[in-house]
Design an enzyme around this catalytic site. Structure first.
Site, PDB file in Angstrom:
ATOM      1  N   LYS A  39      -5.413   9.049 -18.845  1.00 15.65           N
ATOM      2  CA  LYS A  39      -5.572   9.633 -20.220  1.00 15.65           C
ATOM      3  C   LYS A  39      -4.098   9.630 -21.070  1.00 15.65           C
ATOM      4  O   LYS A  39      -4.018   8.275 -21.238  1.00 15.65           O
ATOM      5  CB  LYS A  39      -5.819  11.241 -19.996  1.00 15.65           C
ATOM      6  CG  LYS A  39      -6.977  11.293 -18.761  1.00 15.65           C
ATOM      7  CD  LYS A  39      -8.326  10.643 -19.079  1.00 15.65           C
ATOM      8  CE  LYS A  39      -9.206  10.792 -17.915  1.00 15.65           C
ATOM      9  NZ  LYS A  39     -10.264  10.037 -17.574  1.00 15.65           N
ATOM     10  N   ASP A  52      -3.658  20.622 -12.229  1.00 15.21           N
ATOM     11  CA  ASP A  52      -4.077  19.227 -12.692  1.00 15.21           C
ATOM     12  C   ASP A  52      -3.522  19.321 -14.236  1.00 15.21           C
ATOM     13  O   ASP A  52      -4.208  20.351 -15.044  1.00 15.21           O
ATOM     14  CB  ASP A  52      -5.480  19.322 -12.629  1.00 15.21           C
ATOM     15  CG  ASP A  52      -6.062  17.840 -13.339  1.00 15.21           C
ATOM     16  OD1 ASP A  52      -5.358  17.320 -14.296  1.00 15.21           O
ATOM     17  OD2 ASP A  52      -7.062  17.203 -12.763  1.00 15.21           O
ATOM     18  N   TYR A  57     -13.061  19.149 -14.223  1.00 20.03           N
ATOM     19  CA  TYR A  57     -13.716  17.761 -14.374  1.00 20.03           C
ATOM     20  C   TYR A  57     -14.854  17.639 -13.389  1.00 20.03           C
ATOM     21  O   TYR A  57     -14.697  18.006 -12.121  1.00 20.03           O
ATOM     22  CB  TYR A  57     -12.537  16.887 -14.264  1.00 20.03           C
ATOM     23  CG  TYR A  57     -13.264  15.540 -14.343  1.00 20.03           C
ATOM     24  CD1 TYR A  57     -14.082  14.966 -15.314  1.00 20.03           C
ATOM     25  CD2 TYR A  57     -13.038  14.741 -13.257  1.00 20.03           C
ATOM     26  CE1 TYR A  57     -14.569  13.836 -15.335  1.00 20.03           C
ATOM     27  CE2 TYR A  57     -13.497  13.319 -13.296  1.00 20.03           C
ATOM     28  CZ  TYR A  57     -14.385  12.849 -14.187  1.00 20.03           C
ATOM     29  OH  TYR A  57     -14.798  11.725 -13.955  1.00 20.03           O
ATOM     30  N   ARG A 110       0.814  -1.384  -0.017  1.00 16.60           N
ATOM     31  CA  ARG A 110      -0.010  -0.077   0.046  1.00 16.60           C
ATOM     32  C   ARG A 110       0.738   1.109  -0.033  1.00 16.60           C
ATOM     33  O   ARG A 110       0.346   1.959  -0.436  1.00 16.60           O
ATOM     34  CB  ARG A 110      -1.026   0.035   1.182  1.00 16.60           C
ATOM     35  CG  ARG A 110      -1.910   1.177   1.356  1.00 16.60           C
ATOM     36  CD  ARG A 110      -3.336   1.153   1.760  1.00 16.60           C
ATOM     37  NE  ARG A 110      -3.390  -0.030   2.744  1.00 16.60           N
ATOM     38  CZ  ARG A 110      -2.892  -0.061   4.296  1.00 16.60           C
ATOM     39  NH1 ARG A 110      -2.409   1.211   4.374  1.00 16.60           N
ATOM     40  NH2 ARG A 110      -3.244  -0.998   4.823  1.00 16.60           N
TER      41      ARG A 110
HETATM   42  C1  4LM Z   1     -13.417  12.918 -18.621  1.00 18.09           C
HETATM   43  N1  4LM Z   1     -11.833  12.946 -16.719  1.00 18.09           N
HETATM   44  O1  4LM Z   1     -13.155  13.834 -18.677  1.00 18.09           O
HETATM   45  P1  4LM Z   1      -9.727   9.409 -13.090  1.00 18.09           P
HETATM   46  N2  4LM Z   1      -8.659  15.326 -13.783  1.00 18.09           N
HETATM   47  C2  4LM Z   1      -9.059  15.543 -15.149  1.00 18.09           C
HETATM   48  C3  4LM Z   1      -9.904  14.787 -15.752  1.00 18.09           C
HETATM   49  O2  4LM Z   1     -10.425  15.037 -16.942  1.00 18.09           O
HETATM   50  C4  4LM Z   1     -10.161  13.428 -15.070  1.00 18.09           C
HETATM   51  C5  4LM Z   1      -9.980  13.215 -13.620  1.00 18.09           C
HETATM   52  C6  4LM Z   1      -8.824  14.172 -13.212  1.00 18.09           C
HETATM   53  C7  4LM Z   1     -12.789  12.147 -17.490  1.00 18.09           C
HETATM   54  C8  4LM Z   1     -13.197  10.951 -16.897  1.00 18.09           C
HETATM   55  C9  4LM Z   1     -14.318  10.157 -17.695  1.00 18.09           C
HETATM   56  C10 4LM Z   1      -8.922  17.042 -15.819  1.00 18.09           C
HETATM   57  C11 4LM Z   1     -11.145  12.578 -15.574  1.00 18.09           C
HETATM   58  C12 4LM Z   1     -10.115  11.995 -12.875  1.00 18.09           C
HETATM   59  O3  4LM Z   1     -10.817   9.110 -14.038  1.00 18.09           O
HETATM   60  O4  4LM Z   1     -10.138   9.368 -11.764  1.00 18.09           O
HETATM   61  O5  4LM Z   1      -8.721   8.603 -13.535  1.00 18.09           O
HETATM   62  O6  4LM Z   1      -9.448  11.256 -13.731  1.00 18.09           O
HETATM   63  O7  4LM Z   1     -13.722  12.060 -19.591  1.00 18.09           O
END
Ligand code: 4LM
Length: 402
Positions: A213, A188, A116, A63
């Protein structure tokens, strides 16, 4: 503020391929081994005790760390120009582990108004239940930041470009105002990736990523990362990850990420080339009402994006002249592009933010935060440009002429 290490030791792709791993120490294995274990045995109880106390280096339990993950973390720190990195199980895992490690009741956070959807929920709804005040402001207007920040502000948080409407925020200018008030800056960098911009070199204290991503690049895993100073990252690992979220990344996903990151520069260059070409084709098309892409001169922050970013990224947002209904017809008519959330994959993806990735905003919040109901988001993939633009243009024609 302590200066973090310069990332400019060797070229970007060289570090993306080699940093943190020596095949000679692993029987010549070109790729790092995948350590499939939950726990680690100690030579003696005394050794285990001193590792637990942090007096000697070494692993204790998965962990808190894993050798495959450690290679990934060293590589991420190098690419972002930070001292240290922590890889976790998702982007939201990274954001929550970081913020839970440092905030307490009574603290304040200033965040940009476009985030997001799940980040917006965590900050706006989640943290407020624990006595943390979050103010959402337009960080493209620096006076709004200066007015919102107080001595209780721990963090200033933003994405740039913002998901989904592609606003671009001046990292260096925000960092200066935040630091003058004693607040730390979290960027971010999911949309940007370290190939397009390195926020720490511009003054940010932390970078977070959804590595689901572009860093993974193949849509085959969920992962997140935090990059920053070593002493802060130790706190995020031993508090935010170990005790508060448990958002542990698996060794196999660490391996897949190492594989994906090797081609990050090549992939990003192609995403950016395809997106810029497509954005130029879409701008002025009769079916398109508005288009948001920072590489177009019509974008309000084109000058800032040109100096802050290596290129303009792979994401496009647009509103069709026919509004929401035309947008749905467009998305239902694509054949090569896929209807899906997420981004940064080889495949081009289209989705409707208001009802999908940003559906945790109320209608009033969406309007106040500049996320229109008619907005369509395209994550431009790596396909052949002619094939891709033929698909997008035929779908636009169908949407426009219905
Ligand atoms: C989307 N995005 O936009 P996890 N920070 C940013 C993001 O775009 C996202 C996350 C954090 C999308 C997910 C469905 C700028 C996610 C969150 O999904 O927890 O890896 O990341 O399509």
């Amino acid at each position: 503020m302590k200066t973090q290490r310069s990332s400019r030791l060797r070229g970007f792709s060289t570090r993306a391929i080699h940093e943190g791993y020596d095949p000679g120490s692993h029987h010549g294995s070109l790729n790092p081994p995948v350590y499939l274990n939950a726990t680690y045995s100690f030579d003696s109880i005394a050794q285990g005790q001193s590792r637990f106390a942090g007096e000697t280096p070494g692993y204790v339990y998965a962990r808190v760390g894993n050798p495959t993950q450690a290679v990934l973390e060293q590589r991420l720190a190098s690419l972002e120009g930070g001292e240290a990195a922590l890889a976790v199980a998702s982007g939201i895992g990274a954001i929550t582990a970081l913020i839970w490690s440092f905030v307490r009741s009574g603290d304040e956070i200033v965040a940009d108004k476009t985030l997001y959807g799940c980040t917006f929920s965590f900050l706006g709804q989640g943290l407020s239940r624990f006595g943390v005040t979050v103010r959402f402001v337009d960080l493209t207007v620096l006076e709004e930041l200066a007015a919102a920040i107080t001595p209780a502000t721990q963090f200033v948080f933003f994405e740039t470009p913002t998901n989904p409407n592609m606003r671009v925020i001046d990292i260096a200018a925000v960092a200066k105002i935040a630091h003058d008030q004693g607040a730390r800056v979290i960027v971010d960098n999911t949309y940007g990736t370290p190939w397009l911009q390195r926020p720490i070199e511009l003054g940010a204290d932390f970078v977070v990523h959804s590595m689901t991503k572009y860093l993974s690049g193949h849509g085959d895993l969920l992962a997140g990362a935090v990059i920053g100073l070593a002493e802060d990252l130790l706190a995020v690992r031993t508090v935010g990850l170990k005790d508060m979220t448990g958002a542990v990344l698996s060794a196999f996903d660490s391996f897949l990420l190492l594989r994906g990151i090797k081609t990050l520069e090549l992939r990003m260059a192609r995403h950016c080339d395809n997106a810029l070409a497509l954005a130029r084709q879409l701008e002025g098309h009769p079916a398109v009402g508005s288009i948001y892409y920072p590489g177009l001169q019509s974008h309000p922050q084109f000058a800032l994006a040109s100096r802050q970013m290596t290129a303009f990224g792979g994401m496009i947002a647009l509103e069709l002249a026919g509004g929401y209904e035309a947008g749905v017809r467009f998305m239902d008519s694509v054949k090569l592009a896929q209807r899906a959330v997420s981004l940064g994959d080889a495949e081009t993806l289209v989705q409707h933010p208001a009802s999908m990735t940003h559906n945790n905003y109320t209608e009033e919040e969406r309007e106040a935060h500049g996320i229109s109901f008619g907005l369509v988001r395209i994550s431009v993939g790596l396909e052949n440009l002619e094939d891709l633009s033929a698909d997008i243009l035929q779908a636009l024609d169908l949407a426009h002429n219905a």
